[in-house]
Enzyme design. Sequence first.
Site, PDB file in Angstrom:
ATOM      1  N   LYS A 291       0.649  -1.327   0.057  1.00  0.00           N
ATOM      2  CA  LYS A 291       0.052   0.078  -0.083  1.00  0.00           C
ATOM      3  C   LYS A 291       0.967   1.153  -0.090  1.00  0.00           C
ATOM      4  O   LYS A 291       1.875   1.513   0.811  1.00  0.00           O
ATOM      5  CB  LYS A 291      -0.735  -0.034   1.277  1.00  0.00           C
ATOM      6  CG  LYS A 291      -2.048  -0.951   1.125  1.00  0.00           C
ATOM      7  CD  LYS A 291      -2.883  -0.692   2.114  1.00  0.00           C
ATOM      8  CE  LYS A 291      -4.033  -1.524   2.693  1.00  0.00           C
ATOM      9  NZ  LYS A 291      -4.796  -0.927   3.978  1.00  0.00           N
TER      10      LYS A 291
ATOM     11  N   ARG B 294      -7.821  -9.467   4.573  1.00  0.00           N
ATOM     12  CA  ARG B 294      -6.839  -8.403   5.008  1.00  0.00           C
ATOM     13  C   ARG B 294      -7.353  -7.472   6.155  1.00  0.00           C
ATOM     14  O   ARG B 294      -6.701  -6.999   6.857  1.00  0.00           O
ATOM     15  CB  ARG B 294      -6.417  -7.737   3.765  1.00  0.00           C
ATOM     16  CG  ARG B 294      -5.220  -6.713   4.268  1.00  0.00           C
ATOM     17  CD  ARG B 294      -4.573  -6.614   2.754  1.00  0.00           C
ATOM     18  NE  ARG B 294      -3.297  -5.435   3.047  1.00  0.00           N
ATOM     19  CZ  ARG B 294      -2.416  -5.113   2.084  1.00  0.00           C
ATOM     20  NH1 ARG B 294      -2.644  -5.696   0.877  1.00  0.00           N
ATOM     21  NH2 ARG B 294      -1.639  -4.192   2.310  1.00  0.00           N
TER      22      ARG B 294
ATOM     23  N   HIS C 136      -1.045   6.855  16.891  1.00  0.00           N
ATOM     24  CA  HIS C 136      -1.674   5.642  16.146  1.00  0.00           C
ATOM     25  C   HIS C 136      -1.402   4.384  17.155  1.00  0.00           C
ATOM     26  O   HIS C 136      -2.593   3.758  17.397  1.00  0.00           O
ATOM     27  CB  HIS C 136      -1.478   5.301  14.803  1.00  0.00           C
ATOM     28  CG  HIS C 136      -2.025   4.255  14.028  1.00  0.00           C
ATOM     29  ND1 HIS C 136      -3.215   4.520  13.779  1.00  0.00           N
ATOM     30  CD2 HIS C 136      -1.707   3.100  13.631  1.00  0.00           C
ATOM     31  CE1 HIS C 136      -3.735   3.382  13.196  1.00  0.00           C
ATOM     32  NE2 HIS C 136      -2.660   2.590  12.971  1.00  0.00           N
TER      33      HIS C 136
ATOM     34  N   GLU D 163       1.426  -2.962  16.986  1.00  0.00           N
ATOM     35  CA  GLU D 163       1.223  -3.845  15.875  1.00  0.00           C
ATOM     36  C   GLU D 163       1.615  -5.085  15.961  1.00  0.00           C
ATOM     37  O   GLU D 163       0.975  -6.289  15.653  1.00  0.00           O
ATOM     38  CB  GLU D 163       1.542  -3.223  14.637  1.00  0.00           C
ATOM     39  CG  GLU D 163       1.162  -1.839  14.205  1.00  0.00           C
ATOM     40  CD  GLU D 163      -0.271  -1.439  14.131  1.00  0.00           C
ATOM     41  OE1 GLU D 163      -0.869  -2.758  13.671  1.00  0.00           O
ATOM     42  OE2 GLU D 163      -0.727  -0.424  14.092  1.00  0.00           O
TER      43      GLU D 163
ATOM     44  N   HIS E   4      -8.604  -1.418  15.320  1.00  0.00           N
ATOM     45  CA  HIS E   4      -8.252  -0.315  14.575  1.00  0.00           C
ATOM     46  C   HIS E   4      -9.766   0.892  14.508  1.00  0.00           C
ATOM     47  O   HIS E   4      -9.451   1.786  14.550  1.00  0.00           O
ATOM     48  CB  HIS E   4      -7.829  -0.482  13.500  1.00  0.00           C
ATOM     49  CG  HIS E   4      -6.256  -0.709  13.261  1.00  0.00           C
ATOM     50  ND1 HIS E   4      -5.542  -1.809  13.935  1.00  0.00           N
ATOM     51  CD2 HIS E   4      -5.412  -0.200  12.658  1.00  0.00           C
ATOM     52  CE1 HIS E   4      -4.480  -1.666  13.788  1.00  0.00           C
ATOM     53  NE2 HIS E   4      -4.163  -0.586  12.810  1.00  0.00           N
TER      54      HIS E   4
ATOM     55  N   GLU F  70      -7.013  -6.196  -0.613  1.00  0.00           N
ATOM     56  CA  GLU F  70      -7.920  -6.099   0.440  1.00  0.00           C
ATOM     57  C   GLU F  70      -9.291  -6.093   0.238  1.00  0.00           C
ATOM     58  O   GLU F  70     -10.172  -5.338   0.287  1.00  0.00           O
ATOM     59  CB  GLU F  70      -7.446  -4.691   0.856  1.00  0.00           C
ATOM     60  CG  GLU F  70      -7.756  -4.121   2.293  1.00  0.00           C
ATOM     61  CD  GLU F  70      -7.480  -3.044   2.923  1.00  0.00           C
ATOM     62  OE1 GLU F  70      -7.443  -2.208   1.922  1.00  0.00           O
ATOM     63  OE2 GLU F  70      -7.302  -2.933   4.222  1.00  0.00           O
TER      64      GLU F  70
ATOM     65  N   ASN G  84      -6.966  -5.098  10.787  1.00  0.00           N
ATOM     66  CA  ASN G  84      -7.667  -3.957  11.381  1.00  0.00           C
ATOM     67  C   ASN G  84      -8.154  -4.121  12.897  1.00  0.00           C
ATOM     68  O   ASN G  84      -8.901  -3.320  13.449  1.00  0.00           O
ATOM     69  CB  ASN G  84      -8.762  -3.136  10.600  1.00  0.00           C
ATOM     70  CG  ASN G  84      -8.339  -2.486   9.526  1.00  0.00           C
ATOM     71  OD1 ASN G  84      -7.197  -2.344   9.266  1.00  0.00           O
ATOM     72  ND2 ASN G  84      -9.232  -2.698   8.288  1.00  0.00           N
TER      73      ASN G  84
ATOM     74  N   HIS H 212      -9.310   4.410  15.989  1.00  0.00           N
ATOM     75  CA  HIS H 212      -9.451   5.231  14.818  1.00  0.00           C
ATOM     76  C   HIS H 212     -10.172   6.488  15.428  1.00  0.00           C
ATOM     77  O   HIS H 212     -10.303   7.676  15.454  1.00  0.00           O
ATOM     78  CB  HIS H 212      -9.937   5.095  13.660  1.00  0.00           C
ATOM     79  CG  HIS H 212      -8.946   4.500  12.801  1.00  0.00           C
ATOM     80  ND1 HIS H 212      -9.335   3.303  11.699  1.00  0.00           N
ATOM     81  CD2 HIS H 212      -7.625   4.304  12.753  1.00  0.00           C
ATOM     82  CE1 HIS H 212      -7.809   3.131  10.968  1.00  0.00           C
ATOM     83  NE2 HIS H 212      -6.954   3.562  11.713  1.00  0.00           N
TER      84      HIS H 212
ATOM     85  N   LYS I 164       2.183 -10.682   8.482  1.00  0.00           N
ATOM     86  CA  LYS I 164       1.731  -9.744   7.757  1.00  0.00           C
ATOM     87  C   LYS I 164       1.640 -10.399   6.305  1.00  0.00           C
ATOM     88  O   LYS I 164       0.636  -9.999   5.501  1.00  0.00           O
ATOM     89  CB  LYS I 164       2.096  -8.188   8.018  1.00  0.00           C
ATOM     90  CG  LYS I 164       1.670  -7.426   6.773  1.00  0.00           C
ATOM     91  CD  LYS I 164       1.216  -6.018   7.145  1.00  0.00           C
ATOM     92  CE  LYS I 164       0.589  -5.409   5.975  1.00  0.00           C
ATOM     93  NZ  LYS I 164       0.731  -3.576   6.346  1.00  0.00           N
TER      94      LYS I 164
HETATM   95  N1  LIG Z   1       1.403   1.226   3.895  1.00  0.00           N
HETATM   96  C1  LIG Z   1       0.760   0.566   4.971  1.00  0.00           C
HETATM   97  O1  LIG Z   1       0.455  -0.516   4.653  1.00  0.00           O
HETATM   98  C2  LIG Z   1       0.771   1.379   6.441  1.00  0.00           C
HETATM   99  C3  LIG Z   1       0.638   0.473   7.290  1.00  0.00           C
HETATM  100  C4  LIG Z   1       0.530   1.149   8.620  1.00  0.00           C
HETATM  101  C5  LIG Z   1       0.848   2.489   8.744  1.00  0.00           C
HETATM  102  N2  LIG Z   1       1.027   3.144   7.541  1.00  0.00           N
HETATM  103  C6  LIG Z   1       1.546   4.761   7.552  1.00  0.00           C
HETATM  104  O2  LIG Z   1       2.699   4.671   8.373  1.00  0.00           O
HETATM  105  C7  LIG Z   1       2.788   6.134   8.818  1.00  0.00           C
HETATM  106  C8  LIG Z   1       3.408   5.934  10.392  1.00  0.00           C
HETATM  107  O3  LIG Z   1       4.562   5.161  10.262  1.00  0.00           O
HETATM  108  P1  LIG Z   1       5.457   5.594  11.428  1.00  0.00           P
HETATM  109  O4  LIG Z   1       5.036   5.359  12.532  1.00  0.00           O
HETATM  110  O5  LIG Z   1       6.933   4.937  11.188  1.00  0.00           O
HETATM  111  O6  LIG Z   1       5.863   6.942  11.413  1.00  0.00           O
HETATM  112  P2  LIG Z   1       6.971   7.958  10.849  1.00  0.00           P
HETATM  113  O7  LIG Z   1       7.237   7.663   9.580  1.00  0.00           O
HETATM  114  O8  LIG Z   1       6.302   9.586  10.916  1.00  0.00           O
HETATM  115  O9  LIG Z   1       8.104   8.021  11.791  1.00  0.00           O
HETATM  116  C9  LIG Z   1       8.069   8.265  13.136  1.00  0.00           C
HETATM  117  C10 LIG Z   1       9.262   9.148  13.821  1.00  0.00           C
HETATM  118  O10 LIG Z   1      10.358   8.315  13.543  1.00  0.00           O
HETATM  119  C11 LIG Z   1      11.481   9.272  13.105  1.00  0.00           C
HETATM  120  N3  LIG Z   1      12.390   8.095  12.686  1.00  0.00           N
HETATM  121  C12 LIG Z   1      12.059   7.195  11.546  1.00  0.00           C
HETATM  122  N4  LIG Z   1      13.141   6.297  11.744  1.00  0.00           N
HETATM  123  C13 LIG Z   1      13.869   6.514  12.928  1.00  0.00           C
HETATM  124  C14 LIG Z   1      15.147   6.113  13.398  1.00  0.00           C
HETATM  125  N5  LIG Z   1      15.663   4.912  12.935  1.00  0.00           N
HETATM  126  N6  LIG Z   1      15.618   6.629  14.448  1.00  0.00           N
HETATM  127  C15 LIG Z   1      15.065   7.762  15.072  1.00  0.00           C
HETATM  128  N7  LIG Z   1      14.023   8.227  14.521  1.00  0.00           N
HETATM  129  C16 LIG Z   1      13.476   8.041  13.607  1.00  0.00           C
HETATM  130  C17 LIG Z   1      10.734  10.096  12.063  1.00  0.00           C
HETATM  131  O11 LIG Z   1      11.606  11.105  11.822  1.00  0.00           O
HETATM  132  C18 LIG Z   1       9.557  10.245  12.516  1.00  0.00           C
HETATM  133  O12 LIG Z   1       9.741  11.487  13.659  1.00  0.00           O
HETATM  134  C19 LIG Z   1       1.346   6.689   8.715  1.00  0.00           C
HETATM  135  O13 LIG Z   1       1.389   7.444   7.763  1.00  0.00           O
HETATM  136  C20 LIG Z   1       0.433   5.348   8.519  1.00  0.00           C
HETATM  137  O14 LIG Z   1      -0.648   5.917   7.618  1.00  0.00           O
HETATM  138  C21 LIG Z   1       1.116   2.602   6.344  1.00  0.00           C
END
Ligand SMILES: NC(=O)c1ccc[n+]([C@@H]2O[C@H](COP(=O)([O-])OP(=O)(O)OC[C@H]3O[C@@H](n4cnc5c(N)ncnc54)[C@H](O)[C@@H]3O)[C@@H](O)[C@H]2O)c1
Length: 363
Positions: free
Chosen positions: A144, A241, A265, A186, A248, A237, A245, A252, A227
């Site tokens: 995704k 899939r 989240h 997760e 969730h 999906e 959720n 949400h 996953k």
């Molecule tokens: N595509 C999918 O299937 C899917 C599934 C779940 C979530 N998501 C999306 O993922 C996003 C959330 O991802 P996330 O939680 O990784 O958030 P993010 O990418 O915003 O990262 C969280 C924070 O961690 C920092 N960071 C990243 N790697 C780091 C590291 N190694 N060391 C220190 N800091 C680091 C980033 O700068 C940020 O401030 C949301 O937009 C959500 O919609 C997508």
Amino acid sequence: MSNIIDVHISLDQQYQIAIGEQLAQSFKAYCEARYNRNKIFVLIDENVNRLHNNKVAKLVSDFKDVHLIEIPEGESSKSAREWNNITNKILEIGIERSTPLLAIGGGVTGDLAGFVAATVLRGVPLIHMPTTLLAMVDSSIGGKTGINHTTGKNLIGSFYQPDAVFSDITFLETLEQKEWITGMAEILKYAAIRNSELFEVMEELIHQPLTPKQRWVEVVEESARIKVDIVQEDALEAGNRAYLNFGHTFGHALEKVSGYGEITHGEAVFVGMIAACHFSQELGHPVSDARFAPFLSLYKKQMSPLTTDTEELLEAMKSDKKVKDNTIRLVLLNEWGSPYLYSCEDHSMLQKSWSYTLDKFNT
Ligand SMILES: NC(=O)c1ccc[n+]([C@@H]2O[C@H](COP(=O)([O-])OP(=O)(O)OC[C@H]3O[C@@H](n4cnc5c(N)ncnc54)[C@H](O)[C@@H]3O)[C@@H](O)[C@H]2O)c1
């Protein structure tokens, strides 16, 4: 050394996820075998670039021409504006259909870079290098990609599978506590819907991020495998899939009522899983939320007090776009490891589960 998961989405969509410590050599060997290494675009989260720039420079040192594009940290980067900025930069520099794009960062970077890769020249090779726990166990898997719109999250995007995923857990050495517990939620979700042994493993590991590293590699691998299995069953999906959720729908609603940014989240999903467990129990299923008790204090320490307005939470659940005819779709558990979809029409039961759950967090 890395652990490998084979992903088979379809005959022409197969790739590997490598999980381990220090994957630079594996990554380099992979690129040597797969690409001509004339040029690579690296789309990287600004914090990751600051914290790991030496490691990143070494990773791509075999490419003649390296173009590094920083992505400002935070959810607001998943926007049409940022997609446009990056796409402009890439097209002005020049890209061919065979030029790989390497996404290094958390879910924000992965989702945005993935969408850029899917759309530039109608698709260029994409490699994910997730750097948050959440991205390693969740967002880098499943194809995704996308950006947000002013009317809602993830409303623009596409399914686009990468050529490979490299989850090098040494990136996690710099992760902040709130990002750890986001990813852990997760993992606990996978424990609930597929493999309850993960509860015990997480109980052991939860207070000592990354120690010992090999155990964390195993946890990331098992979570990623779960996953992958679910995504392989339902890549677009259409059915199962949705089990991903679990927690969730409640989560949400809590995010919406609390205000995005006030609660992460992962925190919201953790709360939501307890509510979903309680609801399942009320229907007679043997899934006590006591399973989540060992993790409760960790989350409570991180979180501000939660709202007590169950009416508002219910309204938030009803306003979800997926709700039809006032029927709220929940993922519940028959037993541990056995999720199912439930259409909820009796909203008073939802309020009961909310009250029960919020009490746990506010006392
Ligand atoms: N595509 C999918 O299937 C899917 C599934 C779940 C979530 N998501 C999306 O993922 C996003 C959330 O991802 P996330 O939680 O990784 O958030 P993010 O990418 O915003 O990262 C969280 C924070 O961690 C920092 N960071 C990243 N790697 C780091 C590291 N190694 N060391 C220190 N800091 C680091 C980033 O700068 C940020 O401030 C949301 O937009 C959500 O919609 C997508």
